[in-house]
Scaffold this active site. Structure first.
Site, mmCIF file in Angstrom:
data_model
loop_
_atom_site.group_PDB
_atom_site.id
_atom_site.type_symbol
_atom_site.label_atom_id
_atom_site.label_comp_id
_atom_site.label_asym_id
_atom_site.label_seq_id
_atom_site.Cartn_x
_atom_site.Cartn_y
_atom_site.Cartn_z
ATOM 1 C CB VAL A 69 -0.945 -0.002 1.220
ATOM 2 C CG1 VAL A 69 -1.795 1.256 1.247
ATOM 3 C CG2 VAL A 69 -1.816 -1.254 1.220
ATOM 4 N N PRO A 70 1.169 1.812 -1.162
ATOM 5 C CG PRO A 70 0.994 2.626 -3.351
ATOM 6 C CD PRO A 70 0.380 1.648 -2.386
ATOM 7 C CB CYS A 71 2.058 5.243 2.742
ATOM 8 S SG CYS A 71 3.232 4.133 3.517
ATOM 9 C CG HIS A 72 6.704 4.330 -1.234
ATOM 10 N ND1 HIS A 72 5.967 3.164 -1.072
ATOM 11 C CD2 HIS A 72 7.073 4.362 -2.537
ATOM 12 C CE1 HIS A 72 5.914 2.518 -2.219
ATOM 13 N NE2 HIS A 72 6.582 3.227 -3.127
#
Length: 168
Positions: free
Chosen positions: A129-132
């Site tokens: 889950v690409p919070c970056h």
């Protein structure tokens, strides 16, 4: 009623060890070393490699540059608002970034930028889950639960593999 079985495993990655957590074989956590907002590791259950094959394979493919989208089944735990934010994160294209404002707009809540930032910071399933991929309004790298060096590494690697140039 059967009790749920929680287990974890630790895998190596280019950004250091990753702890993967699942409940009844469904991934509910990916945590980096020194991860902020990480639950107490005592809640991760016994260490066991069973049930992590798909997540381990997909993460290895991601780090090798062969995967841009994850299909592993996820079961994050959070508030309804956090779940909406985490779902929206999965729509940010590989190799691209959005600002917290863009993420709030995508949720139909443009005034909720701070709440979106807080939910982003508590994402329990890093990388997948690409919070970056969320950056400050001026494009700067801002807070990341795994540290800014890891965030920079992930964004630069994605941009390079996608043929894009990461803005500074």
């Amino acid at each position: 009623m059967n009790a749920q079985r929680t287990a974890h495993t630790v895998i190596d990655s280019p950004i250091g060890p990753l702890t993967l957590v699942n409940v009844d074989g469904v991934l509910c956590g990916v945590y980096m070393a020194e991860h902020r907002h990480q639950p107490n590791p005592a809640t991760f259950g016994e260490r066991d490699t069973a049930g992590f094959d798909e997540a381990t394979t997909q993460l290895a493919e991601y780090f090798d540059g062969r995967r841009t989208d994850f299909t592993v089944t996820l079961a994050p735990r959070g508030t309804p608002f956090q779940m909406r934010v985490w779902d929206a994160l999965r729509t940010i294209p590989y190799g691209e970034t959005w600002t917290y404002g863009q993420l709030a707009d995508a949720l139909g809540s443009p005034a909720a930028v701070r709440a979106v930032g807080a939910a982003n910071g508590k994402n329990p399933i890093s990388i997948i889950v690409p919070c970056h991929r969320v950056v400050g309004s001026n494009g700067s790298l801002t807070g990341y639960a795994g540290g800014l060096d890891r965030k920079r590494f992930l964004l630069e690697r994605e941009a390079e593999r996608a043929g894009l140039r990461l803005g500074r």
